[in-house]
Design an enzyme around this catalytic site. Structure first.
Site, PDB file in Angstrom:
ATOM      1  N   SER A   1      44.829  -1.183  -9.952  1.00 45.74           N
ATOM      2  CA  SER A   1      43.767  -0.488 -10.690  1.00 45.74           C
ATOM      3  C   SER A   1      43.794  -0.801 -12.179  1.00 45.74           C
ATOM      4  CB  SER A   1      43.932   1.021 -10.500  1.00 45.74           C
ATOM      5  OG  SER A   1      45.269   1.383 -10.779  1.00 45.74           O
TER       6      SER A   1
ATOM      7  N   THR B   1      43.440   4.513 -13.478  1.00 46.93           N
ATOM      8  CA  THR B   1      43.532   4.085 -14.877  1.00 46.93           C
ATOM      9  C   THR B   1      44.843   4.570 -15.463  1.00 46.93           C
ATOM     10  OG1 THR B   1      41.161   4.231 -15.177  1.00 46.93           O
ATOM     11  CG2 THR B   1      42.484   4.549 -17.147  1.00 46.93           C
TER      12      THR B   1
ATOM     13  N   THR C   1      42.194  -0.231 -17.747  1.00 43.01           N
ATOM     14  CA  THR C   1      41.829  -0.132 -16.326  1.00 43.01           C
ATOM     15  C   THR C   1      41.062  -1.357 -15.840  1.00 43.01           C
ATOM     16  OG1 THR C   1      40.808   1.391 -14.730  1.00 43.01           O
ATOM     17  CG2 THR C   1      39.563   0.949 -16.724  1.00 43.01           C
TER      18      THR C   1
ATOM     19  N   ARG D   1      29.551  -3.617 -14.689  1.00 44.90           N
ATOM     20  CA  ARG D   1      29.795  -2.177 -14.867  1.00 44.90           C
ATOM     21  C   ARG D   1      30.933  -1.942 -15.862  1.00 44.90           C
ATOM     22  NH1 ARG D   1      34.244   1.713 -14.031  1.00 44.90           N
ATOM     23  NH2 ARG D   1      33.298   3.687 -13.463  1.00 44.90           N
TER      24      ARG D   1
ATOM     25  N   THR E   1      41.018  10.082 -16.453  1.00 43.97           N
ATOM     26  CA  THR E   1      41.024   9.146 -15.327  1.00 43.97           C
ATOM     27  C   THR E   1      40.089   9.731 -14.273  1.00 43.97           C
ATOM     28  OG1 THR E   1      42.364   8.029 -13.644  1.00 43.97           O
ATOM     29  CG2 THR E   1      43.124  10.205 -14.333  1.00 43.97           C
ATOM     30  N   GLY E   2      39.551   8.867 -13.446  1.00 39.94           N
ATOM     31  CA  GLY E   2      38.619   9.350 -12.432  1.00 39.94           C
ATOM     32  C   GLY E   2      37.248   8.722 -12.622  1.00 39.94           C
TER      33      GLY E   2
HETATM   34  N1  ASP Z   1      38.015   6.026 -15.180  1.00 43.01           N
HETATM   35  C1  ASP Z   1      38.053   4.740 -14.535  1.00 43.01           C
HETATM   36  C2  ASP Z   1      36.683   4.157 -14.488  1.00 43.01           C
HETATM   37  O1  ASP Z   1      35.750   4.845 -14.160  1.00 43.01           O
HETATM   38  C3  ASP Z   1      38.618   4.735 -13.167  1.00 43.01           C
HETATM   39  C4  ASP Z   1      39.719   5.734 -12.888  1.00 43.01           C
HETATM   40  O2  ASP Z   1      40.449   6.148 -13.750  1.00 43.01           O
HETATM   41  O3  ASP Z   1      39.829   6.159 -11.750  1.00 43.01           O
HETATM   42  O4  ASP Z   1      36.563   2.977 -14.722  1.00 43.01           O
END
Ligand code: ASP
Length: 316
Positions: free
Chosen positions: A78, A178, A196, A206, A229-230
């Protein structure tokens, strides 16, 4: 807060040992460094960050050094080298840094560079800009001596090929992680880094929240710092990390500030979002906080000689 108090707080400025925010007295945490990172890859990141502090580094050095560890690890799918690619098979990376002076640097949609977090720092320190993207970011990195390499490992390529066969929608809670590293050094100064490969099999082009200052990361050396994160799209729509810091300024403790920021998202999704967001935060007095929307989330906290993983449960 009364206007008079606000003026008093603002006038005290950056070096005040104690300041009042939203009626809460915040005494700067000195001589007790803290490193707070997302997920279990935060543990080795924290170790590297602590080492940097021991070698005389400041909070910004520590956060960057921490973030570089998962970037270089091909087994972490990731972040950085070995990150899952976009739907076309390209590994495209996002990263940012912010230091205790409020300076910031960022790169987005950058390819073939293993350490975007360090490129982001170069953007911050050696250019008049905050953000470079795509080919321009890559060219800048190369001009600064960063080596180019193929970031798609055989393992990540095989996973992408499997995905291509069924092309099922992956949501970030399945493929997230991330690394965000927040640091407070012995002077009490705060800094952060975020890096990330983003949402696995995303559309080509994106960009998520991670390189967006105020969304994936925000540092205000007066009051605190936060990182996310997310699902980046939802973090961007609520300026998540900035919101967490501003809520701490209003007197919310770090965990409640994280929860309140997530409440905005939960409300937008009628109380039942089908995705994950987690925040981590450090307040200037060394109090840390975290919250996540659902399922669970782990953060790594290094403090007082212990570097440990902590699990929290979701709010809904
Ligand atoms: N926040 C990150 C993104 O949307 C992904 C993650 O942390 O899960 O690129």
């Amino acid at each position: 807060m009364k206007r008079r108090d606000f003026i008093k707080t603002s006038a005290i400025g950056l070096t005040a040992p104690t300041a009042i925010f939203g009626g809460t007295k915040i005494k700067t945490n000195r001589n007790a460094p803290i490193i707070l990172s997302t997920w279990n890859h935060g543990l080795p990141a924290n170790d590297a960050a602590l080492k940097s502090l021991q070698n005389g580094g400041n909070a910004m050095d520590a956060a960057e050094m921490g973030a570089r560890v998962p970037e270089a690890d091909p087994k972490i799918t990731s972040v950085g080298f070995g990150g899952f690619p976009d739907e076309q098979g390209n590994v495209t990376l996002d990263a940012c840094v912010m230091d205790s002076t409020g300076n910031a640097g960022s790169v987005a949609f950058v390819q073939n560079i293993k350490h975007p977090v360090s490129v982001a720092r170069k953007v911050m320190e050696d250019t008049k800009h905050v953000m470079l993207v795509g080919e321009g970011a890559r060219q800048f990195a190369v001009s600064q001596g960063f080596e180019e390499m193929n970031l798609l490992t055989d393992e990540s390529k095989a996973e992408w090929e499997k995905w291509k066969m069924k092309r099922s929608e992956m949501t970030p809670h399945e493929t997230h992680d991330t690394i965000s590293v927040l640091a407070q050094d012995k002077n009490g100064d705060l800094a952060g880094a975020c890096t990330t490969s983003g949402w696995a099999y995303k559309m080509h082009g994106r960009v998520g929240d991670s390189p967006i200052i105020g969304a994936g990361l925000f540092v205000d050396n007066e009051i605190g710092c936060a990182a996310a994160t997310g699902l980046g799209e939802e973090v961007i729509k609520t300026t998540g990390s900035f919101l967490v810091v501003e809520l701490m300024r209003q007197g919310y403790d770090p965990t409640t500030a994280c929860e309140e920021a997530l409440n905005r998202v939960i409300k937008r999704h009628n109380g039942n979002p089908d995705f994950q967001i987690a925040y981590i935060a450090i307040r200037k007095d060394g109090k840390i906080g975290s919250a996540c929307i659902k399922w669970s989330f782990e953060y790594a906290l290094a403090q007082g000689g212990v570097n440990k993983l902590h699990k929290i449960e979701g709010m809904i």
